[in-house]
Write a protein that holds these residues in place. Sequence first.
Motif, short mmCIF file in Angstrom:
data_model
loop_
_atom_site.label_atom_id
_atom_site.label_comp_id
_atom_site.label_asym_id
_atom_site.label_seq_id
_atom_site.Cartn_x
_atom_site.Cartn_y
_atom_site.Cartn_z
N UNK A 361 0.82 -1.23 0.00
CA UNK A 361 0.00 0.00 0.00
C UNK A 361 0.84 1.27 0.00
N UNK A 362 0.32 2.29 -0.61
CA UNK A 362 1.09 3.53 -0.82
C UNK A 362 1.59 4.15 0.48
N UNK A 363 0.73 4.23 1.50
CA UNK A 363 1.14 4.86 2.75
C UNK A 363 2.24 4.07 3.45
N UNK A 364 2.13 2.76 3.46
CA UNK A 364 3.16 1.92 4.07
C UNK A 364 4.45 1.97 3.24
N UNK A 365 4.30 1.99 1.91
CA UNK A 365 5.46 2.10 1.05
C UNK A 365 6.21 3.40 1.31
N UNK A 366 5.49 4.49 1.44
CA UNK A 366 6.11 5.79 1.71
C UNK A 366 6.87 5.75 3.04
N UNK A 367 6.27 5.16 4.06
CA UNK A 367 6.91 5.06 5.38
C UNK A 367 8.19 4.22 5.30
N UNK A 368 8.11 3.08 4.63
CA UNK A 368 9.27 2.18 4.54
C UNK A 368 10.42 2.80 3.75
N UNK A 369 10.10 3.47 2.67
CA UNK A 369 11.15 4.11 1.88
C UNK A 369 11.85 5.19 2.71
N UNK A 370 11.06 6.01 3.41
CA UNK A 370 11.64 7.04 4.26
C UNK A 370 12.50 6.43 5.36
N UNK A 384 12.80 12.48 3.79
CA UNK A 384 11.48 13.03 3.47
C UNK A 384 11.37 13.41 2.00
N UNK A 385 12.36 14.13 1.52
CA UNK A 385 12.29 14.63 0.14
C UNK A 385 12.44 13.50 -0.87
N UNK A 386 13.35 12.56 -0.62
CA UNK A 386 13.56 11.44 -1.54
C UNK A 386 12.31 10.56 -1.62
N UNK A 387 11.75 10.24 -0.47
CA UNK A 387 10.55 9.40 -0.46
C UNK A 387 9.37 10.11 -1.11
N UNK A 388 9.24 11.41 -0.85
CA UNK A 388 8.14 12.17 -1.44
C UNK A 388 8.24 12.18 -2.96
N UNK A 389 9.46 12.34 -3.48
CA UNK A 389 9.64 12.33 -4.93
C UNK A 389 9.28 11.01 -5.56
N UNK A 390 9.55 9.92 -4.85
CA UNK A 390 9.29 8.59 -5.39
C UNK A 390 7.80 8.25 -5.40
N UNK A 391 7.09 8.60 -4.33
CA UNK A 391 5.68 8.20 -4.22
C UNK A 391 4.73 9.29 -4.69
N UNK A 392 5.24 10.43 -5.12
CA UNK A 392 4.38 11.54 -5.55
C UNK A 392 3.35 11.12 -6.61
N UNK A 393 3.72 10.29 -7.61
CA UNK A 393 2.71 9.91 -8.62
C UNK A 393 1.52 9.16 -8.02
N UNK A 394 1.73 8.49 -6.88
CA UNK A 394 0.64 7.74 -6.27
C UNK A 394 -0.42 8.64 -5.68
N UNK A 395 -0.07 9.92 -5.43
CA UNK A 395 -1.02 10.85 -4.82
C UNK A 395 -2.01 11.42 -5.82
N UNK A 396 -1.78 11.16 -7.11
CA UNK A 396 -2.63 11.76 -8.15
C UNK A 396 -4.10 11.39 -7.99
N UNK A 397 -4.37 10.15 -7.61
CA UNK A 397 -5.75 9.69 -7.48
C UNK A 397 -6.25 9.67 -6.04
N UNK A 398 -5.49 10.27 -5.13
CA UNK A 398 -5.87 10.25 -3.72
C UNK A 398 -6.80 11.40 -3.38
#
Length: 465
Positions: A361-370, A384-398
């Motif tokens: 899941x996107x939220x858990x993925x973001x936490x684990x990457x960070x 914070x910045x690296x993880x945000x850049x990686x998962x940013x596309x997932x926020x498009x449909x949120x």
Amino acid sequence: MTRLSVEMLAADPVEPITSAGHAQLGIAVLLGIAVIVLLITKFKLHAFLSLTIGSLALGAFAGAPLDKVITSFTSGLGSTVAGVGVLIALGAILGKMLADSGGADQIVDTILARATPRSMPWTMVLIASVIGLPLFFEVGIVLLIPVVLMVAKRGNYSLMRIGIPALAGLSVMHGLVPPHPGPLVAIDAVDANLGVTLALGVLIAIPTVIIAGPVFSKYAARWVDVPAPDRMIPQRASEDLEKRPGFGATLSTILLPVVLMLLKALVDIIVDDPENVVQRAFDVIGNPLIALLVSVIVGIFTLLRPAGFGKDRLSGLVEKGLAPIAGILLIVGAGGGFKQTLIDSGVGQMILEISKDWSIPALLLAWLIAVAIRLATGSATVATVSAAGLVAPLAADMSTTHAALLVLAIGAGSLFFSHVNDAGFWLVKEYFGLNVGQTIKTWSAMETIISVVAGALVLLLSLVI
């Protein structure tokens, strides 16, 4: 928790100083950290030397040219001291002014008179959370720690029982609540709503700081029972003072940099125009260096003048205030050098590449990457910045709320287990007079609790809103 400018964070990735594969790089990181810990704990080598040797060892194990490793280490040391060193120095001067004028005595005596032993940890976490809202972690440390040490010493409180709640308040604000730079950059990266993120951040921060602060401090005090280090405690003011500053004047001087930085953050949010004259003025006034410098200058009139200090005593006071922090500056700087060596070796990029194939899941993925980037680089902001850049596309449909929760999941993960590659680790260790093992049992454990509790609350909220 070394800060990076938005311009640096947005720049193209720098070419790694080594071509080592993921396996070799991962082993090099583990061996580099092991060298540092072994030199400090087994051979009792000074932390500055241990970090320097560990950085060189990391580069050697990763197969990087020695000259590039040296450049990475020295640039990291220099940028850390440039960003943190002046703040620590100004904070030390302000602390000395508070101590010698009797202002610190006034604050401590008032706290001890009005707070009961049972309420003291809660008092400290509340003070730290309020002060830490607009402040960088390092600034909050230099403002709060002298008061924490004096309260612990004079009130005969366990240092960890008082110190952990204060650190928890500062750290939670740093990772979860705008206007700190990490959350702000993440909000921009995933296009989250600032107001919603702020509201949810405060909602998550309250139970998190309670568990990691007053609750955990009970156990931390049992695991690590150390007295407040005498060398870092401001001594009680001499009795030949003409007059002790009032509580209101002293508190106002301490809170002045907090107010200036908070005003800057509010103006940035309300005006939101970098070219606006008002915003540019507050960007200067609210800069941590200027805010602390202004507080020091104001302190001359609110603290030293009432106590009868003349011009000749001011120079000596500044000199004495700076003396105890020389070692701390070198250690914190070396921690930044080790962190930069990790980053330039490509460790952060390695984590990002590996995590692309994780199907969770996107939220858990973001936490684990960070978490992974935080463990590897030691920087909450980089994580914070690296993880945000990686998962940013997932926020498009949120939804709006879930996009905000994505930012908070990243922020929570970025605080996980601070250790020897984090300048904050060494800052806490030296200020509290701990060894490496004691710092891990207290500070590192507290950071992990914050990360896990906040991350769990983010996932829980995602199910109900």
